[in-house]
Scaffold this motif. Structure first.
Motif, PDB file in Angstrom:
ATOM      1  N   LEU A   1       0.844  -1.195   0.000  1.00  0.00           N
ATOM      2  CA  LEU A   1       0.000   0.000   0.000  1.00  0.00           C
ATOM      3  C   LEU A   1       0.879   1.244   0.000  1.00  0.00           C
ATOM      4  O   LEU A   1       1.841   1.334   0.771  1.00  0.00           O
ATOM      5  CB  LEU A   1      -0.925   0.003   1.208  1.00  0.00           C
ATOM      6  CG  LEU A   1      -1.991  -1.083   1.250  1.00  0.00           C
ATOM      7  CD1 LEU A   1      -2.840  -0.951   2.506  1.00  0.00           C
ATOM      8  CD2 LEU A   1      -2.873  -1.043   0.012  1.00  0.00           C
ATOM      9  N   VAL A   2       0.546   2.197  -0.879  1.00  0.00           N
ATOM     10  CA  VAL A   2       1.292   3.438  -0.996  1.00  0.00           C
ATOM     11  C   VAL A   2       0.325   4.607  -1.148  1.00  0.00           C
ATOM     12  O   VAL A   2      -0.802   4.442  -1.605  1.00  0.00           O
ATOM     13  CB  VAL A   2       2.256   3.431  -2.209  1.00  0.00           C
ATOM     14  CG1 VAL A   2       3.351   2.397  -2.039  1.00  0.00           C
ATOM     15  CG2 VAL A   2       1.523   3.230  -3.513  1.00  0.00           C
ATOM     16  N   THR A   3       0.793   5.783  -0.769  1.00  0.00           N
ATOM     17  CA  THR A   3       0.104   7.036  -1.050  1.00  0.00           C
ATOM     18  C   THR A   3       1.098   7.924  -1.774  1.00  0.00           C
ATOM     19  O   THR A   3       2.229   8.081  -1.323  1.00  0.00           O
ATOM     20  CB  THR A   3      -0.401   7.708   0.236  1.00  0.00           C
ATOM     21  OG1 THR A   3      -1.301   6.809   0.902  1.00  0.00           O
ATOM     22  CG2 THR A   3      -1.125   9.011  -0.062  1.00  0.00           C
ATOM     23  N   VAL A   4       0.674   8.495  -2.899  1.00  0.00           N
ATOM     24  CA  VAL A   4       1.547   9.271  -3.767  1.00  0.00           C
ATOM     25  C   VAL A   4       0.960  10.669  -3.934  1.00  0.00           C
ATOM     26  O   VAL A   4      -0.232  10.818  -4.181  1.00  0.00           O
ATOM     27  CB  VAL A   4       1.688   8.598  -5.158  1.00  0.00           C
ATOM     28  CG1 VAL A   4       2.604   9.396  -6.057  1.00  0.00           C
ATOM     29  CG2 VAL A   4       2.159   7.160  -5.015  1.00  0.00           C
ATOM     30  N   THR A   5       1.822  11.691  -3.834  1.00  0.00           N
ATOM     31  CA  THR A   5       1.404  13.078  -4.035  1.00  0.00           C
ATOM     32  C   THR A   5       2.304  13.721  -5.073  1.00  0.00           C
ATOM     33  O   THR A   5       3.523  13.548  -5.035  1.00  0.00           O
ATOM     34  CB  THR A   5       1.485  13.873  -2.719  1.00  0.00           C
ATOM     35  OG1 THR A   5       0.624  13.269  -1.764  1.00  0.00           O
ATOM     36  CG2 THR A   5       1.074  15.321  -2.919  1.00  0.00           C
ATOM     37  N   GLY A   6       1.690  14.457  -5.980  1.00  0.00           N
ATOM     38  CA  GLY A   6       2.443  15.188  -6.990  1.00  0.00           C
ATOM     39  C   GLY A   6       1.532  15.665  -8.101  1.00  0.00           C
ATOM     40  O   GLY A   6       0.339  15.358  -8.124  1.00  0.00           O
ATOM     41  N   PRO A   7       2.100  16.415  -9.053  1.00  0.00           N
ATOM     42  CA  PRO A   7       1.288  16.931 -10.161  1.00  0.00           C
ATOM     43  C   PRO A   7       1.024  15.874 -11.219  1.00  0.00           C
ATOM     44  O   PRO A   7       1.820  14.951 -11.417  1.00  0.00           O
ATOM     45  CB  PRO A   7       2.159  18.060 -10.725  1.00  0.00           C
ATOM     46  CG  PRO A   7       3.559  17.671 -10.382  1.00  0.00           C
ATOM     47  CD  PRO A   7       3.466  16.933  -9.072  1.00  0.00           C
TER      48      PRO A   7
END
Length: 171
Positions: free
Chosen positions: A105-111
């Motif tokens: 499980l991962v959470t990714v933030t970015g444009p």
């Protein structure tokens, strides 16, 4: 007067029972972008999370294919919920495949960088590509820790001057 005080006390008790838990479904999901290829959101920051499907290290960056799920109040993907589509996380550098196995499980933030056409099995699929400025790995036991009951009690008394006295109870 007692009626007003009673209504205020009941309102305070009910407000104390309000829960912000549960999962949040984002307004723009990877699946909706896959269907529409909306260019107006290109460059906009998103936070999506899910379960790693595959990881491919390239010479100067890593592509991670993720099955998206709604995020809970802590930002952790809820893999028991209905999937929200797939996306690619484009990480500028090397990610160790052992640390990001299938199912992680991962959470990714970015444009949002744009879209990349690919395949899911034999079917064509348009992946929204998110620049992975931040990648958070979740441990298996972190969801169990978050779901334990958490109860707090508090009492407060105050005075607003000569004739104003307040009493509060919090849960």
């Amino acid at each position: 007067m007692y009626r007003s005080l009673f209504c205020l006390l009941v309102s305070a008790l009910l407000a104390g029972c309000n829960s912000m838990g549960g999962t949040r479904i984002p307004e723009v999901t990877p699946g909706s972008l896959s269907d529409t290829a909306d260019q107006s959101v290109k460059g906009r920051d998103f936070t999506w999370g899910g379960s790693v499907l595959s990881l491919k290290n390239l010479p100067d960056h890593t592509l991670v294919e993720v099955m998206a799920y709604p995020l809970d109040s802590q930002g952790q993907p809820d893999a028991g919920a209905t999937p929200l589509g797939r996306f690619l996380a484009d990480y500028p550098g090397f990610l160790e495949p052992v640390e990001f196995p299938s199912g992680q499980l991962v959470t990714v933030t970015g444009p949002l960088l744009g879209y990349r056409d690919g395949k899911v099995g034999e079917a064509d699929y348009r992946y929204p590509v998110l620049q992975a400025d931040q990648v958070k790995r979740w441990h298996e036991d972190s969801r169990q820790l978050q779901t334990r009951p958490n109860v707090h009690f508090g009492f407060g008394f105050g005075s607003g001057g000569y004739s104003n006295i307040g009493i509060g109870i919090g849960f």
